[in-house]
Design a protein around this motif. Structure first.
Motif, PDB file in Angstrom:
ATOM      1  N   ASN A   1      -6.975  -3.593  -4.694  1.00  0.00           N
ATOM      2  CA  ASN A   1      -8.002  -3.067  -5.163  1.00  0.00           C
ATOM      3  C   ASN A   1      -7.764  -1.640  -6.084  1.00  0.00           C
ATOM      4  OD1 ASN A   1      -7.484  -2.445  -2.395  1.00  0.00           O
ATOM      5  ND2 ASN A   1      -9.378  -1.223  -2.527  1.00  0.00           N
ATOM      6  N   HIS A   2      -7.047  -1.002  -5.609  1.00  0.00           N
ATOM      7  CA  HIS A   2      -6.717   0.406  -6.264  1.00  0.00           C
ATOM      8  C   HIS A   2      -6.055   0.232  -7.686  1.00  0.00           C
ATOM      9  CE1 HIS A   2      -8.037   3.112  -3.174  1.00  0.00           C
ATOM     10  NE2 HIS A   2      -7.606   2.445  -2.387  1.00  0.00           N
TER      11      HIS A   2
ATOM     12  N   ASP B   1       0.656  -1.160  -0.164  1.00  0.00           N
ATOM     13  CA  ASP B   1      -0.140  -0.034   0.069  1.00  0.00           C
ATOM     14  C   ASP B   1       0.874   1.289  -0.127  1.00  0.00           C
ATOM     15  OD1 ASP B   1      -1.367  -2.279   1.263  1.00  0.00           O
ATOM     16  OD2 ASP B   1      -3.099  -1.028   1.033  1.00  0.00           O
TER      17      ASP B   1
ATOM     18  N   HIS C   1      -3.410  -3.877   2.374  1.00  0.00           N
ATOM     19  CA  HIS C   1      -4.873  -3.501   2.440  1.00  0.00           C
ATOM     20  C   HIS C   1      -5.216  -2.739   3.503  1.00  0.00           C
ATOM     21  CE1 HIS C   1      -8.640  -3.263   0.625  1.00  0.00           C
ATOM     22  NE2 HIS C   1      -9.125  -4.131   1.106  1.00  0.00           N
TER      23      HIS C   1
ATOM     24  N   HIS D   1      -3.204  -9.249  -1.760  1.00  0.00           N
ATOM     25  CA  HIS D   1      -3.337  -8.063  -1.196  1.00  0.00           C
ATOM     26  C   HIS D   1      -4.321  -8.017  -0.025  1.00  0.00           C
ATOM     27  CE1 HIS D   1      -3.699  -3.770  -1.242  1.00  0.00           C
ATOM     28  NE2 HIS D   1      -5.023  -3.912  -1.236  1.00  0.00           N
TER      29      HIS D   1
ATOM     30  N   ASP E   1      -2.129  -1.947  -4.235  1.00  0.00           N
ATOM     31  CA  ASP E   1      -2.208  -0.497  -3.965  1.00  0.00           C
ATOM     32  C   ASP E   1      -0.964  -0.012  -4.217  1.00  0.00           C
ATOM     33  OD1 ASP E   1      -4.667  -1.407  -3.582  1.00  0.00           O
ATOM     34  OD2 ASP E   1      -4.937  -0.621  -1.225  1.00  0.00           O
TER      35      ASP E   1
HETATM   36 FE   LIG Z   1      -6.430  -2.032  -0.717  1.00  0.00          FE
END
Ligand SMILES: [Fe+2]
Ligand SMILES: [Fe+2]
Length: 490
Positions: A220-221, A148, A374, A329, A186
């Motif tokens: 997710n990003h 991240d 995450h 992640h 991320d």
């Molecule tokens: Fe994330």
């Protein structure tokens, strides 16, 4: 015969001695013609798929704004890159140039010049992996892991502090750079655009990326839409808002910048079993096997999840390396900014899937360490197995390796873990959340998670040092100070 070059070398000394050129090749039968191009400072430059006999050098742009480099020269003598090493680049649809250098010697340092100069810049070198299964010449493999970390695009300097913490640690600990650089997703906030990858990765880790291969996983990003996508399809990549930080990549490549920027193995190019997709893969380095799973896309679809799971089992069954590390992640045991006891609008569903369906595979097939991001925090578990339920089902007495007092062992001092645990099986894993590589945010109710030995809201990253018989994993803060560590012996 007196060679005319001698008085000139005396006058100019080492500078000329280190810069042979075509004019003096005839003066020495042993001299090799060197490359004659001009070094180009790329806007992004990184190494991919490093193995014991090959590497991909990938770059884009020219920092001066002039023409981009179209070839690379390389060799073992940084002062004389041979002319016959010049390798032309292929250019992708998103304007990335790449060269595959093959036929290299294992565990050997090579220097390279993007642009094909005869002399390499000091920062531009790589060391090939040792023969698979063997230790590197210095006896130690060092792995750096950040999660991240992609805040560069949001104007925050924290990822630079974390980087400097690692560099300080590395200098203090044997002055040894990382052999591998793993990124836990991320990697480029907020929407994983190409421009955000530039700011979040290439502008931050420039020196590391020039000499250490980077191996990422999808967060997710990386799927646009401010990290809110619950799609399993990379073709669905899109961004929300005005796109001022960039948008989807143009056809004919994928719209997903992550897949275009990274050149990841699909066919076991660096060891491991062919996955057939860049979304998840594995590779070998020395005596380590590393698996990168796709907990953002493939995991959300029944068929693609089953395919990834079968590949994972087959890959781990075929694996004979001393140590095995898995990265992905979404963390199965966390009470940081994400709560492994609750799903947040579906974006956290993979937390449950990883815990319920994948941790049993890790444990059954001999994985030693599992890393996720995450949650923007550092959390490190005991040496555990069998915890597929919510946090209130964690039972240390039956799920954790115990010390002599029947308490969960710390992994430190005389409570170091052994790969073959007390039950005679290699069936336990240390799960770490290291989503603290660019920001720390907050904790959620129930913090700390009972499966975790050490939890702290503190910026930092993870360094793993390992040899044949021992592995030590350390949480390193922005000052290079170790705040947590554990040892596994085998
Ligand atoms: Fe994330
Ligand atoms: Fe994140």
């Amino acid at each position: 015969m007196i060679k005319p070059i001698i008085p000139v070398m005396t006058a100019i000394g080492l500078v000329l001695a280190g810069c042979s050129n075509s004019n003096n090749n005839n003066d020495d039968n042993n001299a090799v013609a060197t490359c004659s191009g001009e070094a180009v400072q790329a806007v992004r430059l990184f190494l991919q798929q490093l193995s014991s006999d090959s590497v991909i050098i990938k770059w884009r742009g020219n920092a001066d704004g002039d023409t981009e480099a179209s070839s690379v020269c390389f060799g073992t003598d940084m002062a004389a890159l041979p002319a016959d090493s010049e390798t032309a680049a292929t250019v992708t649809a998103t304007g990335h140039s790449e060269v595959l250098l093959s036929g290299l010697e294992p565990d050997t340092t090579y220097y390279y010049s993007v642009g094909g100069a005869g002399v390499a810049d000091e920062a531009h070198h790589f060391r090939t992996a040792p023969v698979t299964g063997e230790l590197p010449a210095d006896g130690n493999t060092r792995i750096w892991i950040v999660g991240d970390s992609g805040v560069g695009g949001t104007g925050k300097p924290e990822s630079g502090y974390v980087r400097d913490g690692f560099l300080a640690f590395a200098q203090n600990q044997g002055d040894e750079p990382a052999d591998l650089f793993l990124m836990l997703g991320d990697n480029a906030y907020d929407q994983g655009t190409d421009m955000e990858h530039q700011k979040g990765i290439f502008d931050v880790y420039t020196s590391v990326l020039a000499s250490t291969p980077v191996w990422p996983t999808i967060g997710n990003h990386e799927m646009g839409t401010v990290g809110l996508s619950t799609s399993s399809n990379p073709e669905s990549y899109t961004v929300l808002g005005d796109g001022s930080n960039g948008g989807p990549d143009p056809a004919p490549d994928s719209p997903m910048p992550y897949l275009n920027i990274f050149s990841l193995p699909t066919d076991g190019e660096a060891g491991g079993l062919a996955s057939g997709t860049e979304q998840y893969y594995s590779f070998d380095y020395a005596n380590v096997h590393v698996v990168s799973l796709d907990s953002q896309l493939a995991i959300r679809d029944t068929d693609s999840r089953a395919a990834m799971m079968q590949w994972l089992k087959d890959d781990l069954m075929a694996n004979t390396q001393d140590w095995t590390i898995v990265i992905y992640h979404h963390p199965p045991y966390t009470k940081g900014s994400h709560d492994s006891d609750s799903t947040l609008n579906g974006i956290d569903d993979p937390i449950f899937t990883i815990r319920e369906e994948f941790t049993p595979i890790f444990e059954q097939y001999g994985v030693d360490l599992a890393y996720a991001g995450h949650s923007h925090i550092y959390e490190r578990s005991y040496y555990i197995n069998g915890n597929t339920g919510l946090s209130d089902t964690f039972d240390a007495a039956t799920m954790a390796e115990l010390n002599d007092m029947n308490m969960p062992a710390s992994g430190q001092g005389d409570e170091a873990y052994t790969q073959i645990a007390r039950n005679g099986m290699d069936d336990k894993v240390v799960y770490t959340v290291a989503g603290n590589g660019g920001k720390i945010t907050y904790t959620t109710p129930g913090y700390p998670h009972p499966a975790n030995f050490f939890s702290q809201l503190e910026l930092g990253s993870v360094v793993i040092d390992l040899d044949e018989n021992q592995l030590e994993a350390s949480f390193v803060d922005v000052n290079g100070t170790v705040l947590d560590s554990f040892i596994i012996t085998r």
